[in-house]
Write a protein that holds these residues in place. Structure first.
Motif, mmCIF file in Angstrom:
data_model
loop_
_atom_site.group_PDB
_atom_site.id
_atom_site.type_symbol
_atom_site.label_atom_id
_atom_site.label_comp_id
_atom_site.label_asym_id
_atom_site.label_seq_id
_atom_site.Cartn_x
_atom_site.Cartn_y
_atom_site.Cartn_z
ATOM 1 N N LYS A 288 -3.915 -5.836 -8.094
ATOM 2 C CA LYS A 288 -4.081 -4.595 -7.332
ATOM 3 C C LYS A 288 -5.504 -4.448 -6.791
ATOM 4 C CE LYS A 288 -2.998 0.341 -7.497
ATOM 5 N NZ LYS A 288 -2.451 1.446 -8.327
ATOM 6 N N TRP B 255 -5.909 -6.656 -3.771
ATOM 7 C CA TRP B 255 -5.216 -6.120 -2.606
ATOM 8 C C TRP B 255 -5.955 -4.922 -2.027
ATOM 9 C CZ3 TRP B 255 -2.485 -7.253 1.255
ATOM 10 C CH2 TRP B 255 -1.951 -6.243 2.057
ATOM 11 N N GLU B 256 -6.496 -4.066 -2.882
ATOM 12 C CA GLU B 256 -7.208 -2.887 -2.388
ATOM 13 C C GLU B 256 -8.426 -3.287 -1.556
ATOM 14 O OE1 GLU B 256 -7.865 -0.811 -6.039
ATOM 15 O OE2 GLU B 256 -6.005 0.360 -5.862
ATOM 16 N N ALA C 56 4.660 -4.671 -6.214
ATOM 17 C CA ALA C 56 4.722 -3.630 -5.181
ATOM 18 C C ALA C 56 5.750 -4.020 -4.120
ATOM 19 C CB ALA C 56 3.352 -3.448 -4.547
ATOM 20 N N ASP D 13 1.475 -4.104 -9.014
ATOM 21 C CA ASP D 13 1.282 -2.669 -8.893
ATOM 22 C C ASP D 13 0.843 -2.104 -10.240
ATOM 23 O OD1 ASP D 13 1.200 -0.164 -7.852
ATOM 24 O OD2 ASP D 13 3.361 0.092 -7.646
ATOM 25 N N GLY D 14 -0.405 -2.334 -10.559
ATOM 26 C CA GLY D 14 -0.927 -1.872 -11.846
ATOM 27 C C GLY D 14 -1.283 -3.026 -12.748
ATOM 28 N N PRO E 92 2.051 -3.755 0.918
ATOM 29 C CA PRO E 92 1.248 -4.623 0.039
ATOM 30 C C PRO E 92 1.779 -6.047 -0.009
ATOM 31 C CG PRO E 92 2.618 -3.114 -1.250
ATOM 32 C CD PRO E 92 2.769 -2.712 0.173
ATOM 33 N N TRP F 220 3.225 -11.609 -4.058
ATOM 34 C CA TRP F 220 3.358 -10.498 -5.000
ATOM 35 C C TRP F 220 2.015 -9.799 -5.187
ATOM 36 C CZ3 TRP F 220 6.815 -12.195 -9.753
ATOM 37 C CH2 TRP F 220 8.064 -12.585 -9.276
ATOM 38 N N ARG G 283 5.312 -5.981 -12.421
ATOM 39 C CA ARG G 283 5.440 -4.790 -11.579
ATOM 40 C C ARG G 283 4.953 -5.169 -10.184
ATOM 41 N NH1 ARG G 283 2.546 0.274 -14.061
ATOM 42 N NH2 ARG G 283 3.412 1.148 -12.134
#
Length: 478
Positions: free
Chosen positions: A82, A85-86, A196, A477-478, A447, A474, A194
């Motif tokens: 994550k 990606w951010e 996104a 997400d967290g 994402p 992938w 998890r």
């Protein structure tokens, strides 16, 4: 060749013993080690069958052996955290914001030329600079509604933008279909992560397109997707997206312009069209303005567009941002239009139109990658370390004859990801094409994106037309 490539699973350069694993890949590595060898062969065959059944193919122009091919699909996903990606998301939004501001300025006040940010001749002599757009801002001032920004990774913390695609970026159908086939074949692997979602891309695209409808449109604007037809190499994607968006897939014969308004022919009579997601290049969209021999375009479309009665996504004239010489000025363009330092930098690049840069490139040709300014798909390119003396001599002549037509870059060690190949699981070089959607209201990015992989050992060319494949991307997400 420079330093060894960064491996995204182990965190170590390729060639070094991989004792550990990066946290993002821990569960995937354990899964890979517990699966029997024939399991991957079976799943790959199932994936290929799935793609053949739905008809997801592409054409290679000039290939007499096969007109339609499957793009090879790798069943091992690429994993991004994550925070990674951010960082990418912030950089992508900044870059596309700058691209839209740059285009608005080029076709408006031209402050960036007056300030010396980009050379005037680079703009005015560019074949994709459209005089028809001068003083003709598109609805809501958005030029690049759909951008495909190619990103490469070189180490744990460094991502570079390799290329901007602002005309008609393709490949999003593969992003969506790759995810679907992975969810069908590996539900147990998804249960351990998890991931996104990317499935909401069509909804995000439709919201974006509807948001940029002309002010003259009704509250329920009509959106269509304009295709050159079924013989186009990306026709599968055109029909796929039209279906996912719930809009009409049209060809030129389905549309006509009257009194500076575009209409679609329907069984119930003419219906006004407000937004055209066009997958046709500028040269062919209107034979009254551009190529008069085009049968792919709509006569009178540009008049309706210039009158502000229809939106074209992407806008006419965005191709100048795809130019590799313009790319070399993107860091300065980002600073000029955003007042910020670029979050995602360019690959170090020498623009051969500059005398000192040309001299540097000619002296170090065996070490560099040289690209045609207007080239694409990995064609017209020299990879110095892999080139023969004859190829090097030929490119040296080309550079001296037409320096304006080329740029050069170092031979980057693109990061690698685990990939299933004939010999088993092995690292292969990858890049990433995220898709950035800019509407009148906001910038949207699902994402992930399309990861392209060079399936040949040691190859850095990921393009599908030259043997590259794709894999699911992938974002945890967290």
């Amino acid at each position: 060749m420079g330093r060894a490539a960064f491996d995204e699973m182990t965190g170590r350069p390729n060639g070094q013993a991989a004792e550990g694993v990066r946290s993002a890949y821990a569960a995937l590595k354990e899964w890979l080690e517990t699966c029997p060898p024939d399991f991957f062969d079976t799943r790959r065959s199932q994936a290929e069958l799935f793609f053949r059944r739905i008809g997801i193919t592409f054409a290679v122009y000039g290939d007499n052996q096969s007109t339609e091919r499957l793009i090879p699909f790798d069943i091992i996903p690429r994993v991004l955290t994550k925070p990674e990606w951010e960082l990418l998301e912030r950089g992508l939004k900044q870059r596309v914001t700058a691209l839209n501001a740059f285009l608005g300025d080029l076709y408006g006040a031209q402050e960036c030329i007056k300030a010396g940010v980009v050379p005037a001749d680079l703009v005015y002599r560019n074949p994709h600079y459209r005089l028809e757009m001068l003083g003709c801002p598109p609805p809501h001032g958005v030029y690049v509604h759909i951008a495909g920004i190619d990103v490469v990774r070189v180490d744990e913390d460094t991502f570079y933008v390799l290329e901007d695609n602002a005309r008609t970026p393709s490949g999003v159908s593969y992003m969506l279909e790759n995810r679907e086939v992975m969810m069908r074949l590996f539900p147990e692997l998804f249960a351990q992560h998890r991931v996104a979602p990317v499935e909401n891309y069509p909804d995000a695209l439709l919201k974006t397109l509807r948001s940029v409808a002309p002010l003259t449109a009704t509250r329920d604007p009509t959106v269509v997707l304009l295709t050159p037809g079924r013989f186009n190499s990306a026709f599968y994607e055109h029909s796929f997206l039209a279906d996912k968006l719930g809009v009409e897939l049209v060809e030129a014969s389905d549309l006509f312009a009257k009194d500076d308004v575009v209409f679609m022919r329907t069984t119930e009579g003419p219906k006004r069209v407000d937004v055209i997601y066009r997958r046709i290049d500028d040269d062919f969209i209107d034979p009254l303005v551009f190529r008069p021999d085009s049968v792919l375009g709509v006569p009178g479309l540009m008049a309706a567009y210039q009158a502000g009665n229809v939106t074209l996504a992407n806008a006419v004239g965005t191709g100048i941002c795809d130019d590799k010489a313009v790319y070399t000025y993107m860091p300065a363009i980002v600073r000029f239009f955003t007042g910020e330092e670029p979050i995602l930098n360019n690959v170090p690049t020498w623009c051969c139109r500059e005398k000192e840069a040309l001299s540097y490139v000619l002296d170090r040709l065996p070490e560099l990658v040289v690209k045609e300014v207007n080239g694409s798909g990995g064609y017209g390119m020299l990879v110095g370390p892999h080139a023969t003396k004859r190829e090097l001599d030929e490119f040296a002549r080309k550079l001296k004859h037409d320096p304006d037509g080329f740029i050069a870059q170092p031979t980057l060690s693109l990061s690698t990801c685990p990939t299933f190949v004939a010999s088993g699981v092995a690292p292969r070089h990858v890049d990433l094409r995220p898709f950035v959607l800019t509407g009148a209201d906001e910038i949207r990015i699902v994402p992930g994106g399309l990861t392209r992989v060079a399936l040949k050992e040691g190859s850095l060319v990921v393009n599908s037309s030259q043997g590259g494949g794709t894999k699911d991307t992938w974002v945890l997400d967290g």
